[in-house]
Design a protein around this motif. Structure first.
Motif, PDB file in Angstrom:
ATOM      1  N   GLY A   1     -55.070 -24.200  57.176  1.00 41.96           N
ATOM      2  CA  GLY A   1     -54.378 -25.197  56.367  1.00 41.96           C
ATOM      3  C   GLY A   1     -54.746 -25.122  54.902  1.00 41.96           C
ATOM      4  N   LEU A   2     -55.993 -24.833  54.612  1.00 45.66           N
ATOM      5  CA  LEU A   2     -56.413 -24.754  53.215  1.00 45.66           C
ATOM      6  C   LEU A   2     -56.020 -23.425  52.580  1.00 45.66           C
TER       7      LEU A   2
ATOM      8  N   LEU B   1     -50.413 -32.369  50.448  1.00 47.15           N
ATOM      9  CA  LEU B   1     -51.780 -32.239  50.953  1.00 47.15           C
ATOM     10  C   LEU B   1     -52.039 -33.242  52.073  1.00 47.15           C
TER      11      LEU B   1
ATOM     12  N   VAL C   1     -52.114 -30.073  56.386  1.00 46.39           N
ATOM     13  CA  VAL C   1     -53.183 -29.253  55.813  1.00 46.39           C
ATOM     14  C   VAL C   1     -54.534 -29.649  56.391  1.00 46.39           C
TER      15      VAL C   1
ATOM     16  N   ILE D   1     -44.864 -26.472  53.308  1.00 48.81           N
ATOM     17  CA  ILE D   1     -46.311 -26.485  53.504  1.00 48.81           C
ATOM     18  C   ILE D   1     -46.659 -26.667  54.975  1.00 48.81           C
TER      19      ILE D   1
ATOM     20  N   PRO E   1     -59.318 -26.541  46.829  1.00 50.62           N
ATOM     21  CA  PRO E   1     -59.311 -26.022  48.212  1.00 50.62           C
ATOM     22  C   PRO E   1     -60.703 -25.691  48.738  1.00 50.62           C
TER      23      PRO E   1
ATOM     24  N   SER F   1     -48.768 -23.893  56.984  1.00 53.34           N
ATOM     25  CA  SER F   1     -50.046 -24.247  57.615  1.00 53.34           C
ATOM     26  C   SER F   1     -49.963 -24.140  59.135  1.00 53.34           C
TER      27      SER F   1
ATOM     28  N   LEU G   1     -52.700 -24.430  51.472  1.00 51.96           N
ATOM     29  CA  LEU G   1     -52.817 -25.261  50.275  1.00 51.96           C
ATOM     30  C   LEU G   1     -53.075 -24.397  49.041  1.00 51.96           C
TER      31      LEU G   1
ATOM     32  N   MET H   1     -49.809 -22.967  47.901  1.00 57.13           N
ATOM     33  CA  MET H   1     -48.986 -23.980  47.239  1.00 57.13           C
ATOM     34  C   MET H   1     -49.532 -24.327  45.858  1.00 57.13           C
ATOM     35  N   SER H   2     -50.839 -24.433  45.722  1.00 52.57           N
ATOM     36  CA  SER H   2     -51.419 -24.821  44.445  1.00 52.57           C
ATOM     37  C   SER H   2     -51.141 -23.784  43.367  1.00 52.57           C
TER      38      SER H   2
ATOM     39  N   PHE I   1     -48.045 -32.153  45.028  1.00 52.63           N
ATOM     40  CA  PHE I   1     -49.260 -31.531  45.556  1.00 52.63           C
ATOM     41  C   PHE I   1     -50.046 -32.525  46.413  1.00 52.63           C
TER      42      PHE I   1
END
Length: 256
Positions: free
Chosen positions: A72-73, A188, A193, A213, A44, A217, A76, A79-80, A184
């Motif tokens: 958005g990141l 992405l 994102v 996601i 990210p 986001s 992410l 989610m990661s 993922f």
């Protein structure tokens, strides 16, 4: 001192103390794992710096590129950690019998899963602080209601945790590793994102907007970039995913 003072006192520690100890252990194990750090922190961060500096994809909305990319990141990063990292780690713990052995200790199984959730929240806090600091250094100007941001992050964490535990508790470890990384990458690219959902064909956009996601986001971007109020639609989508994911994980999770 009498002889009775030296008598052993066997028994489990209070559940709260066991929960804190297990949460700290889970967090230390995650932070010592290079692959997990690459997934949750490095990727990210690199994407934020790279896409903020280089005009690779077109972005929507007012302000600088970082104003679109930072929310958005942040999504992410959630989610990661909550989905991809937790699914892979839990899947291999299940394969090697770690979960089975922990389940036989005085630590209740619900407390073990709660400790994993606590680890996720601690890691996400570190991610948010890191990414926000870098984004502010790149000229990010966030707006909006902090409560709305907090609700989005909490519901996003719940949704992705449920899905990650469902995958880890039902699939083989190797399948979880491959599936979690594939999801993922796909989310992405197709979850809003770094690429606006408006760039996708009209036929698939309504489906993409229902992804967790995308809701996370879009909700963060609505608040932090555009300064809108409570994003009820995105919160509703995340709430549905949270209920379905956690209920399915509780129902189908296998400890062996």
């Amino acid at each position: 001192m009498t002889a009775t003072d030296l008598t052993p006192r066997p028994g489990a520690a209070p559940v709260g103390r066991m929960l804190l100890a297990q949460t700290a252990l889970e967090t230390r194990m995650l932070l010592r794992n290079g692959e997990q750090l690459l997934l949750t922190v490095v990727i990210p961060t690199v994407l934020l710096v790279l896409f903020s500096a280089v005009d690779v994809v077109a972005v929507d909305g007012p302000g600088k590129r970082v104003d679109f990319l930072a929310p958005g990141l942040l999504a992410l990063a959630v989610m990661s950690t909550a989905f991809t990292g937790q699914a892979i780690a839990t899947g291999f713990e299940r394969r090697y019998g770690v979960l089975k052995r922990l389940g036989a200790t005085p630590l209740p199984r619900w407390a073990l899963l709660t400790a994993k959730t606590g680890c996720v929240l601690v890691t996400e806090l570190l991610q948010v602080l890191l990414l926000s600091g870098i984004a502010l250094g790149l000229g990010w100007s966030p707006h909006g209601n902090p409560l709305a941001v907090l609700l989005l992050l909490v519901l996003g964490t719940a949704a992705f945790s449920g899905l990650g535990l469902l995958m880890a508790g039902t699939l083989r470890a190797e399948a979880t590793l491959a599936g979690a990384n594939l999801v993922f990458i796909l989310l992405l690219l197709a979850g809003g994102v770094v690429v606006p959902l408006a760039k996708f064909p009209d036929a698939v956009r309504p489906v993409l907007e229902l992804l967790p996601i995308s809701a996370l986001s879009d909700g963060l971007r609505s608040v932090l970039q555009l300064g809108h109020g409570m994003p009820w639609s995105d919160l509703g989508i995340l709430g549905v995913w949270s209920v379905l994911g956690l209920a399915a994980a509780a129902r189908f999770f296998r400890w062996e």
